[in-house]
Each structure stands twice: as C-alpha cells, then as structure tokens.
Design an enzyme around this catalytic site. Structure first.
Site, PDB file in Angstrom:
ATOM      1  CB  CYS A 275     -71.618 -71.833 -35.835  1.00  0.00           C
ATOM      2  SG  CYS A 275     -69.987 -72.246 -35.867  1.00  0.00           S
TER       3      CYS A 275
HETATM    4  N1  SAJ Z   1     -78.873 -79.595 -32.995  1.00  0.00           N
HETATM    5  C1  SAJ Z   1     -80.051 -80.125 -32.786  1.00  0.00           C
HETATM    6  N2  SAJ Z   1     -80.861 -80.560 -33.590  1.00  0.00           N
HETATM    7  C2  SAJ Z   1     -80.424 -80.847 -35.166  1.00  0.00           C
HETATM    8  C3  SAJ Z   1     -79.094 -80.443 -35.289  1.00  0.00           C
HETATM    9  C4  SAJ Z   1     -78.447 -79.808 -34.447  1.00  0.00           C
HETATM   10  O1  SAJ Z   1     -80.536 -79.797 -31.465  1.00  0.00           O
HETATM   11  O2  SAJ Z   1     -81.015 -81.565 -35.771  1.00  0.00           O
HETATM   12  C5  SAJ Z   1     -78.151 -79.051 -32.024  1.00  0.00           C
HETATM   13  C6  SAJ Z   1     -76.919 -79.752 -31.768  1.00  0.00           C
HETATM   14  O3  SAJ Z   1     -77.014 -80.531 -30.559  1.00  0.00           O
HETATM   15  C7  SAJ Z   1     -76.199 -78.332 -31.105  1.00  0.00           C
HETATM   16  C8  SAJ Z   1     -76.668 -77.184 -32.054  1.00  0.00           C
HETATM   17  O4  SAJ Z   1     -78.034 -77.608 -32.515  1.00  0.00           O
HETATM   18  O5  SAJ Z   1     -76.160 -77.951 -29.769  1.00  0.00           O
HETATM   19  C9  SAJ Z   1     -75.757 -76.638 -33.309  1.00  0.00           C
HETATM   20  O6  SAJ Z   1     -75.456 -78.103 -34.035  1.00  0.00           O
HETATM   21  P1  SAJ Z   1     -74.991 -77.996 -35.588  1.00  0.00           P
HETATM   22  O7  SAJ Z   1     -74.966 -79.673 -35.937  1.00  0.00           O
HETATM   23  O8  SAJ Z   1     -75.559 -77.014 -36.258  1.00  0.00           O
HETATM   24  O9  SAJ Z   1     -73.361 -78.112 -35.224  1.00  0.00           O
HETATM   25  P2  SAJ Z   1     -72.161 -76.791 -35.132  1.00  0.00           P
HETATM   26  O10 SAJ Z   1     -72.632 -75.669 -34.147  1.00  0.00           O
HETATM   27  O11 SAJ Z   1     -71.219 -77.400 -34.850  1.00  0.00           O
HETATM   28  O12 SAJ Z   1     -72.438 -76.247 -36.756  1.00  0.00           O
HETATM   29  C10 SAJ Z   1     -71.689 -76.326 -37.699  1.00  0.00           C
HETATM   30  C11 SAJ Z   1     -71.647 -75.418 -38.654  1.00  0.00           C
HETATM   31  N3  SAJ Z   1     -70.520 -75.250 -39.467  1.00  0.00           N
HETATM   32  C12 SAJ Z   1     -70.143 -73.835 -39.690  1.00  0.00           C
HETATM   33  O13 SAJ Z   1     -70.826 -72.872 -39.452  1.00  0.00           O
HETATM   34  C13 SAJ Z   1     -69.166 -73.775 -40.794  1.00  0.00           C
HETATM   35  C14 SAJ Z   1     -73.002 -75.636 -39.376  1.00  0.00           C
HETATM   36  O14 SAJ Z   1     -72.952 -74.936 -40.595  1.00  0.00           O
HETATM   37  C15 SAJ Z   1     -72.794 -77.178 -39.994  1.00  0.00           C
HETATM   38  O15 SAJ Z   1     -73.960 -77.285 -40.892  1.00  0.00           O
HETATM   39  C16 SAJ Z   1     -72.722 -77.943 -38.727  1.00  0.00           C
HETATM   40  O16 SAJ Z   1     -71.526 -77.678 -38.041  1.00  0.00           O
HETATM   41  C17 SAJ Z   1     -72.621 -79.576 -39.196  1.00  0.00           C
HETATM   42  O17 SAJ Z   1     -73.563 -79.769 -40.033  1.00  0.00           O
HETATM   43  O18 SAJ Z   1     -72.360 -80.173 -38.392  1.00  0.00           O
END
Ligand code: SAJ
Length: 439
Positions: A275
């Site tokens: 995403c």
């Molecule tokens: N990440 C960081 N630092 C952070 C947060 C994330 O480096 O503070 C990295 C994660 O390790 C990962 C990437 O960013 O590699 C994405 O992480 P994410 O927490 O955004 O997880 P996703 O990709 O599973 O995003 C999903 C998304 N859901 C949808 O698109 C419906 C996002 O909108 C959600 O907010 C997120 O999950 C969530 O909150 O877990």
C-alpha cells in the site's frame, strides 16, 4: 427514486440481492464473508483457479479469514467461489477488489481493474450496481470504468449504478476488521450513491458518503500519502540525529508525550508493503498529467528508498569497529517481512538490505518465523535459518530489520557479538547494551 434503483434497494433489504466480489485477496475475501454473514448469496470470483478450489474446499489463503469463519459460509452456499464471470448475469451487485500495482516504470498498472470491468461489461444488465474498491488515482471510476460500462448503451444512475469505496483493510490488525472500519463511499450520481450506501450499510457498521467518486478516490490516497510522507519525515529526522549525535528514539518518545498536535512515526530500514510505497505514486502520476509535481510524495519516496543504504552504512561502521570488512563477514538478518507480525515480504526493505550486502560480498543468512523462503532481485533464493544460540554466536553482526513480537530480544542480545537494531526492538533489553547499535 424509481424503477431499477428502488427495486435494487428492495432486493438488498430482503436479502434477495445476489452479490459478486471480484478478487479473493486480503480485501475481497473478508468483504465477501461479511456480506455472506449478513445473509447475502455472494459469488467470490477469482481468476486463480487454485484459490477458487481452495476456498471451495473451505481452505483460507487470507490470514484474516479463518477456516472456522469460512467453512460454514461455503457449506451453506452463501459464499460461492468461482472463476466463472458469467454469474454476473444473475447478480445485483459486483464489487471489484483487484490489485493496483505499479509498473517497472513506477506508473500505475490498472490492467486488473480494466480486465474486471470488461468482464462486467459483458454481463451488464439493468439494475446492476458496480463498486470499485481498489486503490487508484482520482478519476479512474469516471474516466476508465464509466465509459466501458456506458458503451453498452445502458445509462448510469438509471439502468446501472457505479460507485467507488476505498478498501481500508489492515492485514493482521487485531482490533479493526472489515465490519468495524468506517467506510467511505462516493457515487457517480445520487442514485448510485444511495444504492451503494444501502448495500454497504447491511454489512459495515459505519458508511460515510462523500460527494463524488473522485473525492472517495482521493480520500484513500490522502490516508496512505499521509503515512508515506510522515515516515519519510521521521526517517530524515533519524539521519539528522545521526549527524547531531542524538538518539532519535529518545527524541521521538519524548515528542510523543505531547498530548495534542503530534503523532509518532518511527524510523526504520525503509518502506515496505503493497500500500504505502505504491499508492502515493498513483496520486503523483495523476498530478503529473495535470502538469503538477507532487513534491512531498517524490521527496518522501526518495528518503524512504534510501534507508536500506543507510542501514548498510551502519553495517559498514559496525564491522569497521571490529576491524572487519563487509566482504566475507557473516551477517544474520532477523525479520524480512515488510512489517512486524506479518509474513508478507512485498516491497520489504529487508530484500534491499540483503541484496546490497550480497553485492558487497557478505555471507548473509536470515531468520523470519513468518517467511520461510524469499527470493531477491537477480534470482537468489534464501531460506529462513533456525534462530538458535549457535547461529547468533557465529554471526559477526546480527541485524534486526523487522521487529516481530515473537523474538526474544534478551536471548538475541545475550548470544550475539553485535546487534544492529533498526527498529528500537531492544529498547527493553538490560544486559549487553554495549553490543547494541541503533539507527
Ligand atoms: N513504517 C515505518 N515507520 C512507521 C510506520 C511504518 O517505517 O512509523 C514502515 C513499516 O515498517 C512498513 C511500511 O512503513 O514497512 C508500511 O507500514 P504501515 O504501518 O503503513 O502498514 P501497511 O502498509 O500494512 O499499511 C496499512 C494501511 N492500510 C490500508 O491501506 C487500508 C495503512 O493505511 C494503515 O494505516 C496501516 O496498515 C496501519 O496503520 O497498520
């Protein structure tokens, strides 16, 4: 509201309406199950015959749908897995939940949406509601889907109905699921919005209408661009703190004590998943066609994309302090999934770190309890090694890339010569802190 719209609403309320969800992935399958649980007959359409066969046998390939949830719906024939698009001829609604990846050129690839819409067009009939859920650039629904369906001669808002409602599935989230995550929805016409609202209202606790499909498409992109840009910001703060000789984790934790006006994000080895690294590029691509450069998106992508190189710089520093070169160094990576407690490795920065180290001649192994095998660009395949004391002791350096909850960080630090922690996963480890280095 007359004719087909009224009739469709009545069929929805009476549960006579037959639904189809196209794409039985981490979005479509949970959605299909929610509608089936609400009493609808739902055709779960997928082009992957093995997925269809597995589902028909009561086997789930989606982590958020258990077999206990799936089996009764299959047995009662409420959920009907199929690869046959002709079922659409007898359906009242078709919901598209197919992937929207990027091409190698980093441009949007909406070919899966187009394929699904062309299949729907072959079976389009009066009274059918079509909803797109796949994340895409503003304008897709009305510039790509509407013309293909309108070419049948049927009129949108009168004969058939078309809406956009972005998926908000967060795989592995223990608290928010399809039913209790508020859903945004925008229709091409008022009637389209009304019938779509009626349908989703049967299975989703809170449905929020917006004024158009474009607004709904933009809402989703704002949500995920917000994350990408803020992660980029905090990764740059990590680079700044490194140069200032400050502990970025201490700085963020202290800032997070502010009860208003601040939301903590954390630095890491890069940006993974299907995403966040992808969706913002749909928005910047669209804006380029309107002669506008989405600078925050481009800059965040640049900074996030550089983080694996920063990790490798830290590896070089750690090995130098041991008077070792990267070439020939024995390195153990812990966690290759794109985020903790999932098995998905798509766009995972761990793959970039592995490749960068392999290119420099390091002897790299990995452990990830959620990802038994991975292949990196160039075809090299790696297998997860057991996380045992000897594995830790024989490595010159252990890198925590993904901070799975199942890891015993005290055990890891106790038996490793040196740990490079890219996630602050060892923050509670008391002993051996001298062997821990952080981003
Ligand atoms: N990440 C960081 N630092 C952070 C947060 C994330 O480096 O503070 C990295 C994660 O390790 C990962 C990437 O960013 O590699 C994405 O992480 P994410 O927490 O955004 O997880 P996703 O990709 O599973 O995003 C999903 C998304 N859901 C949808 O698109 C419906 C996002 O909108 C959600 O907010 C997120 O999950 C969530 O909150 O877990």
């Amino acid at each position: 509201m007359g004719g087909p719209a009224r009739a469709l609403i009545d069929r929805i309320r009476s549960r006579q309406a037959k639904l189809a969800v196209i794409g039985m992935g981490y979005v479509g399958l949970p959605l299909a199950c929610e509608f089936a649980r609400a009493g609808f007959t739902v055709h779960g359409i997928d082009v992957d015959a093995s997925k269809v066969k597995g589902l028909a046998g009561g086997r789930s390939h989606v982590q958020d749908v258990s077999e206990e949830q799936l089996r009764p719906l299959i047995q009662k024939e409420l959920l009907r897995p199929t690869a046959d698009f002709s079922v659409l001829g007898g359906c009242d609604a078709a919901i598209i939940c197919v992937p929207t990846p990027l091409r190698k050129t980093r441009d949007p690839d909406i070919s899966y949406i187009v394929a699904a819409v062309e299949a729907i067009a072959r079976f389009l009939h009066p009274g059918l509601l079509v909803v797109l859920e796949s994340t895409t650039y503003p304008g897709t629904t009305e510039e790509v889907i509407l013309p293909k369906l309108g070419a049948t001669g049927l009129k949108v808002g009168l004969d058939f109905f078309l809406a956009f409602s972005p998926e908000r599935v967060d795989p592995g989230n223990p608290r928010f699921h399809t039913r209790n995550t508020p859903k945004i929805l925008g229709g091409v016409t008022e009637n389209c919005g009304r019938v779509a609202l009626e349908l989703y209202g049967q299975s989703i606790d809170r449905v929020i209408p917006v004024s158009s499909t474009r607004a709904a498409e933009m809402v989703k992109l704002l949500e995920n661009t917000f994350r990408s840009v803020n992660i980029g910001l905090v990764n740059e703060v990590a680079l700044m703190c490194d140069r200032l000789g400050l502990n970025v984790w201490e700085v963020i934790d202290a800032a997070a004590t502010k009860p208003f006006g601040f939301m903590p994000f954390y630095p890491g080895p890069g940006l993974g998943g299907h995403c966040i690294p992808i969706d913002p590029h749909y928005l910047s691509w669209k804006l380029k066609t309107l002669n506008y450069t989405a600078r925050f998106i481009e800059l965040a992508s640049e900074i996030n994309g550089q983080m694996p190189h920063y990790v490798v710089d830290k590896v070089v520093d750690a090995l130098n302090d041991m008077r070792k070169s990267v070439r020939g160094a024995r390195i153990l990576i812990l966690g290759v999934a794109y985020k903790k407690d999932v098995g998905d490795v798509r766009e995972s920065p761990a793959l970039d770190v592995l490749k960068l180290l392999a290119d420099r001649g390091a002897e790299t192994r990995y452990n990830d309890p959620h990802a038994p095998e991975i292949a990196i660009d160039g075809g090299e395949t790696y297998h997860s090694v057991p996380l045992v004391q000897e594995e830790l002791q024989s490595a010159d350096l252990v890198i925590i890339v993904t901070n799975h909850s199942t890891y015993d960080y005290d055990f890891i630090v106790r038996h490793a010569r040196c740990v490079l922690d890219t996630r602050n996963a060892t923050r509670n480890v008391a002993a051996g802190r001298g062997r821990i280095r952080k981003l």
